[in-house]
Write a protein that holds these residues in place. Structure first.
Motif, PDB file in Angstrom:
ATOM      1  N   LEU A   1      -6.265 -30.592  15.678  1.00  0.00           N
ATOM      2  CA  LEU A   1      -7.201 -30.317  14.584  1.00  0.00           C
ATOM      3  C   LEU A   1      -6.520 -29.556  13.457  1.00  0.00           C
ATOM      4  N   MET A   2      -5.758 -28.532  13.802  1.00  0.00           N
ATOM      5  CA  MET A   2      -5.099 -27.742  12.769  1.00  0.00           C
ATOM      6  C   MET A   2      -4.063 -28.555  12.001  1.00  0.00           C
ATOM      7  N   THR A   3      -3.399 -29.484  12.696  1.00  0.00           N
ATOM      8  CA  THR A   3      -2.407 -30.316  12.022  1.00  0.00           C
ATOM      9  C   THR A   3      -3.062 -31.271  11.025  1.00  0.00           C
ATOM     10  N   ILE A   4      -4.151 -31.913  11.451  1.00  0.00           N
ATOM     11  CA  ILE A   4      -4.812 -32.898  10.594  1.00  0.00           C
ATOM     12  C   ILE A   4      -5.623 -32.223   9.489  1.00  0.00           C
ATOM     13  N   GLN A   5      -6.195 -31.046   9.795  1.00  0.00           N
ATOM     14  CA  GLN A   5      -7.037 -30.387   8.805  1.00  0.00           C
ATOM     15  C   GLN A   5      -6.281 -29.933   7.565  1.00  0.00           C
ATOM     16  N   VAL A   6      -4.960 -29.869   7.642  1.00  0.00           N
ATOM     17  CA  VAL A   6      -4.170 -29.511   6.458  1.00  0.00           C
ATOM     18  C   VAL A   6      -4.480 -30.477   5.316  1.00  0.00           C
ATOM     19  N   ALA A   7      -4.722 -31.746   5.673  1.00  0.00           N
ATOM     20  CA  ALA A   7      -4.992 -32.753   4.644  1.00  0.00           C
ATOM     21  C   ALA A   7      -6.315 -32.520   3.927  1.00  0.00           C
ATOM     22  N   VAL A   8      -7.224 -31.739   4.544  1.00  0.00           N
ATOM     23  CA  VAL A   8      -8.531 -31.512   3.933  1.00  0.00           C
ATOM     24  C   VAL A   8      -8.396 -30.820   2.584  1.00  0.00           C
ATOM     25  N   PHE A   9      -7.397 -29.939   2.446  1.00  0.00           N
ATOM     26  CA  PHE A   9      -7.209 -29.218   1.184  1.00  0.00           C
ATOM     27  C   PHE A   9      -6.982 -30.175   0.013  1.00  0.00           C
ATOM     28  N   LEU A  10      -6.444 -31.366   0.306  1.00  0.00           N
ATOM     29  CA  LEU A  10      -6.223 -32.362  -0.740  1.00  0.00           C
ATOM     30  C   LEU A  10      -7.285 -33.459  -0.721  1.00  0.00           C
ATOM     31  N   VAL A  11      -7.660 -33.915   0.476  1.00  0.00           N
ATOM     32  CA  VAL A  11      -8.538 -35.078   0.593  1.00  0.00           C
ATOM     33  C   VAL A  11      -9.943 -34.776   0.093  1.00  0.00           C
ATOM     34  N   ALA A  12     -10.528 -33.665   0.543  1.00  0.00           N
ATOM     35  CA  ALA A  12     -11.924 -33.379   0.175  1.00  0.00           C
ATOM     36  C   ALA A  12     -12.109 -33.219  -1.340  1.00  0.00           C
ATOM     37  N   PRO A  13     -11.303 -32.375  -2.028  1.00  0.00           N
ATOM     38  CA  PRO A  13     -11.476 -32.294  -3.491  1.00  0.00           C
ATOM     39  C   PRO A  13     -11.157 -33.606  -4.199  1.00  0.00           C
ATOM     40  N   ALA A  14     -10.108 -34.313  -3.746  1.00  0.00           N
ATOM     41  CA  ALA A  14      -9.763 -35.583  -4.389  1.00  0.00           C
ATOM     42  C   ALA A  14     -10.880 -36.610  -4.212  1.00  0.00           C
ATOM     43  N   TYR A  15     -11.470 -36.655  -3.027  1.00  0.00           N
ATOM     44  CA  TYR A  15     -12.586 -37.577  -2.790  1.00  0.00           C
ATOM     45  C   TYR A  15     -13.757 -37.258  -3.714  1.00  0.00           C
ATOM     46  N   ALA A  16     -14.070 -35.966  -3.850  1.00  0.00           N
ATOM     47  CA  ALA A  16     -15.189 -35.572  -4.705  1.00  0.00           C
ATOM     48  C   ALA A  16     -14.950 -35.977  -6.163  1.00  0.00           C
ATOM     49  N   VAL A  17     -13.711 -35.873  -6.611  1.00  0.00           N
ATOM     50  CA  VAL A  17     -13.406 -36.222  -8.002  1.00  0.00           C
ATOM     51  C   VAL A  17     -13.407 -37.743  -8.203  1.00  0.00           C
ATOM     52  N   LEU A  18     -12.805 -38.475  -7.262  1.00  0.00           N
ATOM     53  CA  LEU A  18     -12.653 -39.920  -7.429  1.00  0.00           C
ATOM     54  C   LEU A  18     -13.960 -40.688  -7.232  1.00  0.00           C
ATOM     55  N   PHE A  19     -14.861 -40.142  -6.405  1.00  0.00           N
ATOM     56  CA  PHE A  19     -16.076 -40.880  -6.070  1.00  0.00           C
ATOM     57  C   PHE A  19     -17.332 -40.249  -6.670  1.00  0.00           C
ATOM     58  N   LYS A  20     -17.178 -39.478  -7.712  1.00  0.00           N
ATOM     59  CA  LYS A  20     -18.348 -38.800  -8.270  1.00  0.00           C
ATOM     60  C   LYS A  20     -19.227 -39.721  -9.115  1.00  0.00           C
ATOM     61  N   ARG A  21     -18.719 -40.892  -9.479  1.00  0.00           N
ATOM     62  CA  ARG A  21     -19.504 -41.821 -10.308  1.00  0.00           C
ATOM     63  C   ARG A  21     -20.747 -42.283  -9.544  1.00  0.00           C
ATOM     64  N   GLY A  22     -21.893 -42.030 -10.075  1.00  0.00           N
ATOM     65  CA  GLY A  22     -23.148 -42.443  -9.463  1.00  0.00           C
ATOM     66  C   GLY A  22     -23.563 -41.618  -8.271  1.00  0.00           C
ATOM     67  N   ALA A  23     -22.787 -40.596  -7.915  1.00  0.00           N
ATOM     68  CA  ALA A  23     -23.086 -39.798  -6.725  1.00  0.00           C
ATOM     69  C   ALA A  23     -23.972 -38.613  -7.074  1.00  0.00           C
TER      70      ALA A  23
END
Length: 257
Positions: free
Chosen positions: A57-79
């Motif tokens: 979990l700790m190894t994979i969760q490192v990606a959350v710092f990039l994935v979650a904000p990037a997802y919010a920015v890229l998919f905000k259209r119509g959301a």
């Protein structure tokens, strides 16, 4: 067809139903079982299971710092933007909390420490699952259908990632994936472009198959840890016996000479 043959077929069907029922009960017990308290070997094996899940979990969760904000920015259209960025922020905060409170080393932990580590991992898994499906629902419930479609595929992939992370802790796997699966089913029923009953059934089937795989792997891992511990103890005992025998022979030779 004789009466004896019909009775044999009926008895065979009843035995199969009983065996299936017993298997389902065993799987349910394994899924929701916590720290074993009546068996020291099982407790030590469960500690290794928690350590493995926490490390992954700790190894994979490192990606959350990039994935979650990037997802919010890229998919905000119509959301639903406030819900989208709130969920992304919650995921980042939960990742920081997980690094603070989860224990990676439980080698000499007592039962109280194991229970505490188990509860913390379960709580983090549940909170992460709720946060992820909140993030996805903010897009899936939005007005831009292509983003919603991609989000459904990402949600399915995340359930599979949950099986990798919590491969040896079935309860944490269920706590992580059940909110995601339920959210996907709700989104499918509310989407006019999707057949809700069919999609919900496929999601449920997908989750059941993965749960069985996780339970089986957890049992294999536990049995492997126990067998390895027993083998190590047997080897240690054998070396100790050989040492004592060598000392006895040396003492006997010195006495004779």
């Amino acid at each position: 067809m004789t009466a004896e043959t019909l009775n044999a077929i009926g008895n065979g069907g009843r035995r199969e139903r009983r065996s299936l029922g017993s298997a389902l009960v065993n799987y349910a017990r394994t899924c929701f079982a916590g720290v074993p308290v009546d068996n020291a070997e099982h407790s030590r094996a469960y500690a290794r299971q928690l350590e493995t899940a926490t490390d992954t979990l700790m190894t994979i969760q490192v990606a959350v710092f990039l994935v979650a904000p990037a997802y919010a920015v890229l998919f905000k259209r119509g959301a639903h933007v406030p819900m989208l960025f709130t969920a992304a922020t919650a995921l980042v905060v939960l990742t920081v909390i997980a690094y603070k409170i989860l224990s990676r080393t439980l080698e000499d932990a007592d039962l109280a420490a194991l229970r505490r580590a188990d509860r913390r991992l379960s709580a983090i898994a549940l909170c992460l699952g709720v946060s992820w499906i909140t993030l996805f629902s903010a897009v899936a419930q939005g007005s831009f259908y292509p983003n919603a479609l991609v989000t459904n595929f990402i949600s399915l992939a995340l359930i599979g990632i949950g099986a990798i992370i919590f491969l040896h802790v079935p309860r944490a796997f269920l706590l992580f994936t059940t909110p995601i699966a339920l959210g996907m089913a709700i989104n499918a029923w509310s989407d006019p472009n999707v057949e809700g009953p069919i999609a919900s059934g496929l999601i449920a089937l997908y989750l059941v198959v993965l749960t069985k795989s996780v339970v089986d792997h957890a049992e294999i891992f536990r049995d492997g840890q126990i067998n390895a511990e027993r083998l190590l103890a047997a080897e240690t005992q054998r070396h100790e016996q050989e040492r004592q025998l060598a000392e006895y022979r040396l003492s006997a030779e010195l006495t004779t000479s």
